[in-house]
Design a protein around this motif. Structure first.
Motif, PDB file in Angstrom:
ATOM      1  N   MET A  77       0.799  -1.137  -0.043  1.00  0.00           N
ATOM      2  CA  MET A  77      -0.050   0.026   0.027  1.00  0.00           C
ATOM      3  C   MET A  77       0.861   1.297   0.081  1.00  0.00           C
ATOM      4  N   GLN A  78       2.085   1.295  -0.556  1.00  0.00           N
ATOM      5  CA  GLN A  78       2.724   2.324  -0.580  1.00  0.00           C
ATOM      6  C   GLN A  78       2.229   3.389  -1.342  1.00  0.00           C
ATOM      7  N   SER A  79       1.766   3.533  -2.479  1.00  0.00           N
ATOM      8  CA  SER A  79       1.444   4.611  -3.221  1.00  0.00           C
ATOM      9  C   SER A  79       0.260   5.274  -2.570  1.00  0.00           C
ATOM     10  N   GLN A  80       0.109   6.696  -2.589  1.00  0.00           N
ATOM     11  CA  GLN A  80      -1.316   7.309  -2.200  1.00  0.00           C
ATOM     12  C   GLN A  80      -2.494   6.694  -2.701  1.00  0.00           C
ATOM     13  N   ARG A  81      -2.340   6.625  -4.099  1.00  0.00           N
ATOM     14  CA  ARG A  81      -3.620   6.142  -4.646  1.00  0.00           C
ATOM     15  C   ARG A  81      -3.895   4.641  -4.160  1.00  0.00           C
ATOM     16  N   ASP A  82      -2.888   4.001  -3.785  1.00  0.00           N
ATOM     17  CA  ASP A  82      -3.498   2.538  -3.184  1.00  0.00           C
ATOM     18  C   ASP A  82      -4.231   2.893  -1.879  1.00  0.00           C
ATOM     19  N   GLN A  83      -3.438   3.571  -0.939  1.00  0.00           N
ATOM     20  CA  GLN A  83      -4.115   3.911   0.110  1.00  0.00           C
ATOM     21  C   GLN A  83      -5.301   4.367   0.255  1.00  0.00           C
ATOM     22  N   GLU A  84      -5.654   5.395  -0.802  1.00  0.00           N
ATOM     23  CA  GLU A  84      -6.910   6.051  -1.010  1.00  0.00           C
ATOM     24  C   GLU A  84      -7.891   4.976  -1.347  1.00  0.00           C
ATOM     25  N   SER A 132      -4.193  11.904   6.717  1.00  0.00           N
ATOM     26  CA  SER A 132      -4.070  11.078   5.587  1.00  0.00           C
ATOM     27  C   SER A 132      -5.467  10.673   5.115  1.00  0.00           C
ATOM     28  N   PHE A 133      -6.517  11.024   5.568  1.00  0.00           N
ATOM     29  CA  PHE A 133      -7.618  10.424   5.196  1.00  0.00           C
ATOM     30  C   PHE A 133      -8.840  11.838   4.862  1.00  0.00           C
ATOM     31  N   ILE A 134      -8.455  13.001   5.487  1.00  0.00           N
ATOM     32  CA  ILE A 134      -9.464  13.963   5.606  1.00  0.00           C
ATOM     33  C   ILE A 134      -9.473  14.556   3.995  1.00  0.00           C
ATOM     34  N   PRO A 135      -8.439  14.566   3.303  1.00  0.00           N
ATOM     35  CA  PRO A 135      -8.440  15.224   2.007  1.00  0.00           C
ATOM     36  C   PRO A 135      -9.065  14.411   1.234  1.00  0.00           C
ATOM     37  N   LEU A 136      -8.942  13.012   1.148  1.00  0.00           N
ATOM     38  CA  LEU A 136      -9.820  12.099   0.322  1.00  0.00           C
ATOM     39  C   LEU A 136     -11.443  12.313   0.751  1.00  0.00           C
ATOM     40  N   PHE A 137     -11.650  12.336   2.083  1.00  0.00           N
ATOM     41  CA  PHE A 137     -13.000  12.503   2.082  1.00  0.00           C
ATOM     42  C   PHE A 137     -13.886  13.632   2.144  1.00  0.00           C
ATOM     43  N   GLU A 138     -12.791  14.739   1.932  1.00  0.00           N
ATOM     44  CA  GLU A 138     -13.447  15.889   1.540  1.00  0.00           C
ATOM     45  C   GLU A 138     -13.851  16.106   0.242  1.00  0.00           C
ATOM     46  N   ARG A 139     -12.886  15.327  -0.708  1.00  0.00           N
ATOM     47  CA  ARG A 139     -13.310  15.047  -2.058  1.00  0.00           C
ATOM     48  C   ARG A 139     -14.518  14.324  -2.485  1.00  0.00           C
TER      49      ARG A 139
END
Ligand code: C2E
Ligand code: MG
Ligand code: MG
Ligand code: MG
Length: 275
Positions: free
Chosen positions: A17-24, A76-83
């Protein structure tokens, strides 16, 4: 002591899960079950009145506790969940946990500290905001005056006229309004002029140790101006005695930071804030 308490947020990110995309992708696939499963938990960080040394309030800060026990920090998760809009669910869940906690403290006869809750710029634009928060307060019999809503300074720029309308609504309902990360944007002064906030939180950028005389003059005067406008000022990110000394020099009496206490589960803070 609480100062010795350090967050345990290693583990969790493995090699796959290294890449940010994988994490997201992983976060997005798990978010709903995580919410249902109570994986979003609330840490609290106390605020202090520097002169008296008294604790004056708490800030609620969300953490995502993974099934393996590791903690994921909000950045690590707020930017994704704002999108993807899920942030509204998180904010609501945190708000409800805060009301539940406050109601418990009141029942146990502990001092009910005012609690600041962070609200996303995405959330405040929902049609039923802030009425839904008032409903939650009523459900738990929490006076709204005990709640501060923290909104990041840059959110006030999104659409000034809409934001001003929302701000008035927040104040009408009786919540305290706090402008978070103050001074990081480009129009901090016009915000002081236009937005009737109760509290500004000076961003930790203001408290670098190598501040020039000019920078100090600016900070000092922002603080004086705020005081004349009846706005409370609190400094965030205070980590050292030298920074505290600087707060005293510039006349800022309220602070928050690792120097005083790190964010922690309420059970860990209890002996400190309710001695
Ligand atoms: P924020 O509201 O500006 O919160 C301050 C951040 O600084 C927190 O990070 C806190 O743990 C950290 N901090 C406190 N004292 C110190 C210090 O002395 N030194 C340093 N270096 N940092 C310090 P955290 O908990 O990781 O939260 C990051 C951001 O995530 C918050 O910034 C806030 O904008 C957002 N956030 C947290 N919880 C929520 C939530 O429930 N809802 C929403 N919408 N956003 C949240
Ligand atoms: Mg905040
Ligand atoms: Mg802040
Ligand atoms: Mg911040």
């Amino acid at each position: 002591s609480i100062k010795d308490y350090h967050k345990s947020n290693y583990a969790f990110f493995n090699k796959e899960m290294q890449s940010q995309r994988d994490q997201e992708k992983y976060f997005a696939s798990r978010m709903k079950s995580a919410l249902r499963g109570g994986e979003f938990i609330v840490y609290y960080q106390p605020k202090i009145d520097v002169a008296s040394g008294d604790w004056s309030g708490l800030e609620a800060l969300v953490r995502w506790r993974q099934p393996d026990g590791s903690l994921v920090q909000p950045d690590s998760f707020i930017p994704l969940f704002e999108r993807n809009g899920f942030i509204t669910e998180i904010d609501r869940c945190v708000f409800e946990q805060v009301c539940q906690d406050l109601s418990g403290w009141i029942k146990e006869g502990r001092k009910a500290y005012p609690v600041a809750v962070n609200i996303s710029r995405v959330h405040i634009r929902e049609a039923n905001f802030p009425g839904e928060l008032v409903d939650i307060c009523q459900q738990y019999k929490i006076p709204v005056e005990l709640i501060e809503l923290e909104l990041t300074e840059s959110a006030f720029l999104d659409n000034p006229s809409i934001i001003l309308k929302i701000v008035k609504e927040i104040k009408k309902e009786g919540f305290k309004l706090s402008m978070d990360d103050f001074g990081t944007g480009y129009s901090s002064l016009s915000m002081l002029k236009d937005i009737p906030v109760d509290i500004i939180k000076l961003d930790r950028d203001f408290f670098k140790l190598d501040m020039t005389k000019r920078e100090k003059i600016v900070v000092t005067n922002v603080i004086h101006m705020a005081r004349e406008l009846d706005i409370q000022v609190i400094s965030e990110g205070i980590e050292t005695a030298a920074q505290e000394q600087f707060l005293k020099e510039v006349g800022c009496s309220m602070a928050q930071g690792y120097y005083y206490a790190e964010p922690a589960p309420i059970e860990m803070l209890a002996p400190v804030i309710w001695p």
